[in-house]
Structure formats: C-alpha cells, structure tokens
Design a protein around this motif. Sequence first.
Motif, PDB file in Angstrom:
ATOM      1  N   UNK A   1     -52.837 -10.026-107.935  1.00 59.64           N
ATOM      2  CA  UNK A   1     -52.212 -10.222-109.254  1.00 59.64           C
ATOM      3  C   UNK A   1     -52.644 -11.580-109.828  1.00 59.64           C
ATOM      4  N   UNK A   2     -52.520 -12.618-109.015  1.00 55.46           N
ATOM      5  CA  UNK A   2     -52.849 -13.966-109.497  1.00 55.46           C
ATOM      6  C   UNK A   2     -54.291 -14.041-109.967  1.00 55.46           C
ATOM      7  N   UNK A   3     -55.197 -13.541-109.145  1.00 56.81           N
ATOM      8  CA  UNK A   3     -56.623 -13.655-109.463  1.00 56.81           C
ATOM      9  C   UNK A   3     -56.978 -12.799-110.684  1.00 56.81           C
ATOM     10  N   UNK A   4     -56.471 -11.560-110.717  1.00 55.02           N
ATOM     11  CA  UNK A   4     -56.841 -10.689-111.843  1.00 55.02           C
ATOM     12  C   UNK A   4     -56.249 -11.225-113.146  1.00 55.02           C
ATOM     13  N   UNK A   5     -55.015 -11.736-113.094  1.00 56.03           N
ATOM     14  CA  UNK A   5     -54.430 -12.348-114.305  1.00 56.03           C
ATOM     15  C   UNK A   5     -55.297 -13.514-114.769  1.00 56.03           C
TER      16      UNK A   5
ATOM     17  N   UNK B   1     -70.388 -20.355-105.755  1.00 54.49           N
ATOM     18  CA  UNK B   1     -68.974 -20.133-105.415  1.00 54.49           C
ATOM     19  C   UNK B   1     -68.112 -19.794-106.627  1.00 54.49           C
ATOM     20  N   UNK B   2     -68.500 -20.275-107.803  1.00 57.93           N
ATOM     21  CA  UNK B   2     -67.706 -19.989-109.003  1.00 57.93           C
ATOM     22  C   UNK B   2     -67.921 -18.566-109.517  1.00 57.93           C
ATOM     23  N   UNK B   3     -68.963 -17.929-109.035  1.00 52.62           N
ATOM     24  CA  UNK B   3     -69.299 -16.610-109.593  1.00 52.62           C
ATOM     25  C   UNK B   3     -69.135 -15.478-108.577  1.00 52.62           C
ATOM     26  N   UNK B   4     -68.504 -15.787-107.447  1.00 54.72           N
ATOM     27  CA  UNK B   4     -68.349 -14.754-106.415  1.00 54.72           C
ATOM     28  C   UNK B   4     -66.919 -14.694-105.881  1.00 54.72           C
ATOM     29  N   UNK B   5     -66.488 -13.481-105.574  1.00 59.72           N
ATOM     30  CA  UNK B   5     -65.264 -13.258-104.800  1.00 59.72           C
ATOM     31  C   UNK B   5     -65.626 -12.177-103.781  1.00 59.72           C
ATOM     32  N   UNK B   6     -64.781 -11.986-102.775  1.00 58.32           N
ATOM     33  CA  UNK B   6     -65.095 -10.967-101.771  1.00 58.32           C
ATOM     34  C   UNK B   6     -63.839 -10.255-101.327  1.00 58.32           C
ATOM     35  N   UNK B   7     -64.021  -9.002-100.914  1.00 63.81           N
ATOM     36  CA  UNK B   7     -62.937  -8.195-100.366  1.00 63.81           C
ATOM     37  C   UNK B   7     -63.426  -7.624 -99.048  1.00 63.81           C
TER      38      UNK B   7
ATOM     39  N   UNK C   1     -60.794 -17.024-102.686  1.00 68.01           N
ATOM     40  CA  UNK C   1     -61.387 -15.874-103.380  1.00 68.01           C
ATOM     41  C   UNK C   1     -61.751 -14.759-102.403  1.00 68.01           C
ATOM     42  N   UNK C   2     -61.241 -14.887-101.186  1.00 69.93           N
ATOM     43  CA  UNK C   2     -61.479 -13.820-100.201  1.00 69.93           C
ATOM     44  C   UNK C   2     -60.182 -13.033-100.074  1.00 69.93           C
ATOM     45  N   UNK C   3     -60.261 -11.742-100.342  1.00 65.94           N
ATOM     46  CA  UNK C   3     -59.086 -10.883-100.316  1.00 65.94           C
ATOM     47  C   UNK C   3     -59.221  -9.957 -99.109  1.00 65.94           C
ATOM     48  N   UNK C   4     -58.238 -10.041 -98.229  1.00 64.69           N
ATOM     49  CA  UNK C   4     -58.371  -9.322 -96.962  1.00 64.69           C
ATOM     50  C   UNK C   4     -57.725  -7.945 -96.982  1.00 64.69           C
TER      51      UNK C   4
ATOM     52  N   UNK D   1     -59.214  -4.510-106.371  1.00 65.37           N
ATOM     53  CA  UNK D   1     -59.244  -5.715-107.217  1.00 65.37           C
ATOM     54  C   UNK D   1     -59.958  -5.495-108.562  1.00 65.37           C
ATOM     55  N   UNK D   2     -61.141  -4.868-108.578  1.00 65.57           N
ATOM     56  CA  UNK D   2     -61.787  -4.674-109.889  1.00 65.57           C
ATOM     57  C   UNK D   2     -60.962  -3.797-110.830  1.00 65.57           C
ATOM     58  N   UNK D   3     -60.139  -2.914-110.253  1.00 67.99           N
ATOM     59  CA  UNK D   3     -59.276  -2.081-111.115  1.00 67.99           C
ATOM     60  C   UNK D   3     -58.246  -2.987-111.795  1.00 67.99           C
TER      61      UNK D   3
END
Length: 546
Positions: free
Chosen positions: A125-129, A234-240, A256-259, A276-278
Amino acid sequence: MSNKVRKTAFESLKKHKKRLADTTMRDLFAHDPDRFATYSVSFDDLLLDYSKNRIDSQSMTALFDLARDVDVEGRRDDMWAGKPINTTENRSVLHMALRYFGDEPVTVDGADVMPAVRDVLACIKGFSDDIRDGAIRGARGDQFTDVVNIGIGGSDLGPAMVTLALEPLTRKNLRVHYVSNVDGAHIHDTLKMLNAETTLFIVASKTFTTDETMTNARSARGWISEFLGEDAVPDHFAAVSTNLEACAQFGIRDERIFGFWDWVGGRYSVWSAIGLPIAIAVGYENFEAFLRGAYEMDQHFLTAPLEKNLPVIMGLLGVWYRNAWGFATHAVLPYDQRLSRFPAYLQQQDMESNGKSVTLNGKPAPWETGPVIWGEPGTNGQHAFYQLIHQGTAVIPCDFLIAANRHEQHPEHHAKLVANCFAQSEALMLGKTAEEVTNELKGSGLSKDQIKALVPHKVFPGNRPSNTLLYSKLDPQTLGKLVALYEHKVFVQGTIWNVNSYDQWGVELGKQLAKALLPKVETDAATDTHDSSTRGLLARFHELKQ
Ligand code: F6P
C-alpha cells in the motif's frame, strides 16, 4: 481413498455416461421445466448455470458421492490448516492466507503467518500510493509514468491478466507493462516506447533465479545505466521475491524488496506482493477489493455444502467429462475483451497444477488427469475456432463468462455481446436437426437434390456441454471471486485425480537441456552428445546465422 477405489468410482461414472449417451439435452430441457433452477447456483451476484450439461440427478449424485469418497472436504481443511499437502516439496499451500480478512490465526508449522502477510500488504500500500502520488520519483526527480513488471509464469500472468481486466480503473498517465519472454523482442519493443527518467522496473520472481527474468532484468538495468548512469539503478528498481538475498545482490534497496513465502505457489501468487503492479495500476483499495472477492469465494468454498459449492460443482463436471466421457480439452470463453488473458492465466493455473501423470504415491495415474485448457474472448472466437466446437468431431466442454453491466458508454455493443454469449450456449445445446435444416432450405430456390446434398453440412449435432458464469460487472471484487473459483476448481480436481497440484517438476527438463545447449548455440562447441535431430538443427542454425 486408494487408487483402486477411485478406479471403481470412475467405472461407475462411465456407467452413468452409458446410460445418458443417447439422451439429448434438448429432451432433458423439454421434459423438465425446472432444469435451469435445479442446475444453477448463485453466490452473491455470481450465477453458475450448469444446466446445459449432459447430466441428470443420478449422475450428479454419483459425482457428489465421488467428492465425498475422496474426502474433498477433509483435504480442503488440511490445506487451510497449513498441512504440507505439496508433498514432493514438503510445503503448505496457503494462498488463501494472502487474502484472509478474518481474525483467526493461519498457521504453518504452528506459527501464525498473518502478521507477516499484513506487513507486506501495508508495504504494498505504502509503495503503490507513493508511486501514484509521486512521492517516490526517479533518479532525476521525475514522476513515474511507466512501470515495467519483469517476470514470467506466475510472476507475470496473474498481474498482467488482472491489470488488463481492471483497465477502467487505471490512469492514463501511469501505464503498467509486462515483459516476460526471453526473446529480446519483448523488452526491446516495450522499452522503445519509454523514457528511462520516468520508468520503474519491478523484477518479480519467486526464486529470483529464473533465467528469462534475470536476463530481462539485467537488460533493463543496462538500459537505465546507459541513459541515467549506474547510480540511478536503485531509484528505478523494485523487486518481489521469496529470495531476499538475491534481490539485495542485484542492487535493489531493502525497502523496495517485497517478500512472500514458499507456501505460495507461483501460479497462486497474484494475491501476494506479486500483485504489486496491480496496486500501482489501479490503486491499493482496488487491489484490496480484488483480495476481498477471493476471500469471499474462499469462505464459500470452505463452508458451502458440496451440492451448492461452485468450485466443487465445476470441478466435478470437469472430472465427469474427462474421466467418463473422455473429452480432452476444455475451452474458457470470456465474453469480455478485458478478460482476454484469462484463458492464458488459467492455462498455467490448471495445466501446471493438474498436468501430472503420477498419483501422490508415485505410481502412474491409471486415469486421465488435467485437460488442455484453452480459449479466447467472444465474439472473436466465434469467427475463428467455434466452427470446430459446433461441428467438429471432438466435443469440447466450454465455460462462458459474461457481465450483465458494462463499464463503457456503448449500450448497443453490450446488448449484442450478451445476445451472442447466450446464443452460443443455446446453439451448442440445441444443435439443428436434418429436419430443421431441410425445412429452412425449402423455399430457398434450391432443388430437392441440392437440398439433400447440403443438409448434412448444415446439421449441428448439438448436445454440446457448457457452463455459463454470469455476474453483475467485472469489478475487482468479482474478478477476485472468479480467479479463486477456478483455483478451487483445480484443487477439487487434483484431489479427485490424487495428484499433487502444487509442484511442477515437468518444467525442469527443458530448463536443464536449454542450459546445456546454450554454449552450443553461442559457439561451435561439439554437439556429438546430442541426438541427430538436435545436431542437425544446431548445424543448420550455425549455417544460417549471420
Ligand atoms: O518454470 C515454471 C515456473 O517455476 C512457474 O511455476 C513459475 O510461476 C515461473 O516458473 C516463474 O518462476 P519465478 O517466479 O521463480 O521466476
């Protein structure tokens, strides 16, 4: 229940099939004005009409008996209790926990997983907002306009399907793209349209080792470096991922790593951080509504009696056609352009789950297991492959999906869409007899002989089975319900076929051999350990390669 007892149950189903073989659905409808009421079931606004199937009360009783004999309910409860029903990997199967809105603990090995699930949801929620509001920006201070999810299989198909399905809820200035194929064309054609300054990549991989995903992720990193410099990465990447260490090694910042967890199968992971992309595309509230819809379907699956349980009924009908009638494929036909990736999504969900030929005890399955799942949206399919569904030699049970209400201002379109959808299931069921065709052709100016010659080509055998799923509107909650419905259908069938629906060893051999072949593709290394076809292909490849 042992394989022997299952065999006996399938034999009994075959007897019911024999008994019904000469009965047409046309007759069944003609003789029973209540057939629709008897063979339809609703859950909230979702209606499953299964009256257009080759069933009667005796065959349905036999199917529900089979579900009881194999203890579908007991195994379902084992799954929900966190027992390691994925026996070959010794893992629990708890995707239901990802969308659980109740207050009870959900345990794996005695530990409640819900606090961690809720923590990750809060991070999503925090990241997508922040992405949507522009609080998180690119290295040069630009707001992100494009998000590229790099993943494959379950790390791609679920979010890609859902993002498309919920398109009316997306923003024009925030586009989400999906890159999955190792074919460089995929990432090339996607990046061609984008600016590095305003593009965020999400590398989505349960294992963070999948070759396609890591290859695409490295190319994406190279693209950011090229345009913005290595420091901007690092500013342009996140990971799941479940592999947090590998994400960090790739250079993704901790926050930015979502487990997620090994008790979430890849093809059941759309409810996890893989979604996350949804959340970025449609907003967290809508992502949560999607989870809530699935939760509601879970509660229905966990508590409704078998005879009223949508996933159980759909699962049993699939078994009926696969094991008693021998129908090898099953078509999913959404009358909704935005569900155009739904059949592809279900292909992985169903075929990677139940495409197995050994039972849980490691012995060859003495019966047919998962069918081929395929489909395309209507009405497009009507002008392509429906010919075969209506008049081909193979009988293909179909699922039709349709919403009563549209999102857009085109009432004329929607009325036609609905009419076509209902017409197809009616046509498949009724067919058209030689007599009806002859009567239609009388007065057409054709001679008697011409009519006689034409009639067999214009006859529709009918008696072709289908389910229809009708719902109010394709909103996030309904979509959640639909996806969970099919997940549980797959569970029911896997339980009946006594296979492990939660492993996927069948994908490994190709991966292994591709690894071994790569140096022989990249160089002219010796190929003599390969068969003559593979050697021939490699040789010709090197001749043709420029
Ligand atoms: O190769 C099959 C598979 O393991 C799927 O089950 C999975 O969804 C997909 O690959 C992607 O795996 P990962 O998320 O680990 O990259």
